[in-house]
Design an enzyme around this catalytic site. Structure first.
Site, short mmCIF file in Angstrom:
data_model
loop_
_atom_site.label_atom_id
_atom_site.label_comp_id
_atom_site.label_asym_id
_atom_site.label_seq_id
_atom_site.Cartn_x
_atom_site.Cartn_y
_atom_site.Cartn_z
N THR A 15 0.81 -1.21 0.00
CA THR A 15 0.00 0.00 0.00
C THR A 15 0.85 1.27 0.00
OG1 THR A 15 -0.20 0.05 2.42
CG2 THR A 15 -1.87 -1.20 1.21
N ASP A 16 0.20 2.36 -0.36
CA ASP A 16 0.87 3.67 -0.37
C ASP A 16 0.43 4.49 0.85
OD1 ASP A 16 -1.69 4.63 -0.93
OD2 ASP A 16 -1.27 5.03 -3.04
N GLY A 17 0.82 5.74 0.88
CA GLY A 17 0.50 6.61 2.00
C GLY A 17 -0.99 6.84 2.20
N VAL A 20 -4.03 2.55 0.19
CA VAL A 20 -4.54 1.69 -0.88
C VAL A 20 -3.36 1.05 -1.61
CG1 VAL A 20 -6.66 3.03 -1.18
CG2 VAL A 20 -4.67 3.57 -2.57
#
Length: 138
Positions: A15-17, A20
């Site tokens: 996931t990213d910041g 998601v």
């Protein structure tokens, strides 16, 4: 048309910041499904690398996104083979939520067989043609 299904959990590292799945991770999951299918067909990428008489470079990749995935989600990656010929094949992927079947993304990769060291188009080895045909035409 036959389908190979690969199940995978989304991990925090995917996931990213924003929480998601980062876009490139969906392509990574597709490649994991591809490698898992090869393993189920007793086709070894490591053998290709160590023998070194042919290669299967990925020459095109595309992906369309429809909905996000989050850490902890269980995903299904469905792989089908399309546009197969003696020296190339395309892998079509659909990534969906395992529980709801909601479609998250569709991807496609194109692979071409080349002889080494010449790097010229070559026919796929027979075991590969058989495995591709089995998934292309069950």
């Amino acid at each position: 048309m036959g389908t190979f299904t690969y199940e995978r959990q989304v991990y925090l590292a995917d996931t990213d910041g924003a929480g998601v799945v980062y876009f490139n991770q969906f392509l990574q999951m597709c490649h994991e499904a591809y490698e898992s299918w090869l393993s189920s067909e007793h086709l070894s990428l490591q053998n290709i690398i160590s023998v070194g008489d042919f290669a299967l470079p990925l020459v095109h990749a595309s992906i369309d996104f429809f909905a996000p995935a989050h850490c902890g989600d269980r995903l299904l990656v469905n792989l089908t083979i399309t546009q197969a010929s003696a020296h190339r094949f395309c892998c079509d992927y659909e990534i969906s939520q395992a529980e709801s079947a909601q479609l998250l993304a569709r991807a496609q990769t194109h692979h071409v067989c080349i002889a080494l060291p010449e790097r010229k188009k070559a026919p796929l080895p027979q075991p590969w043609q058989t495995a591709i045909c089995d998934l292309d035409h069950p």
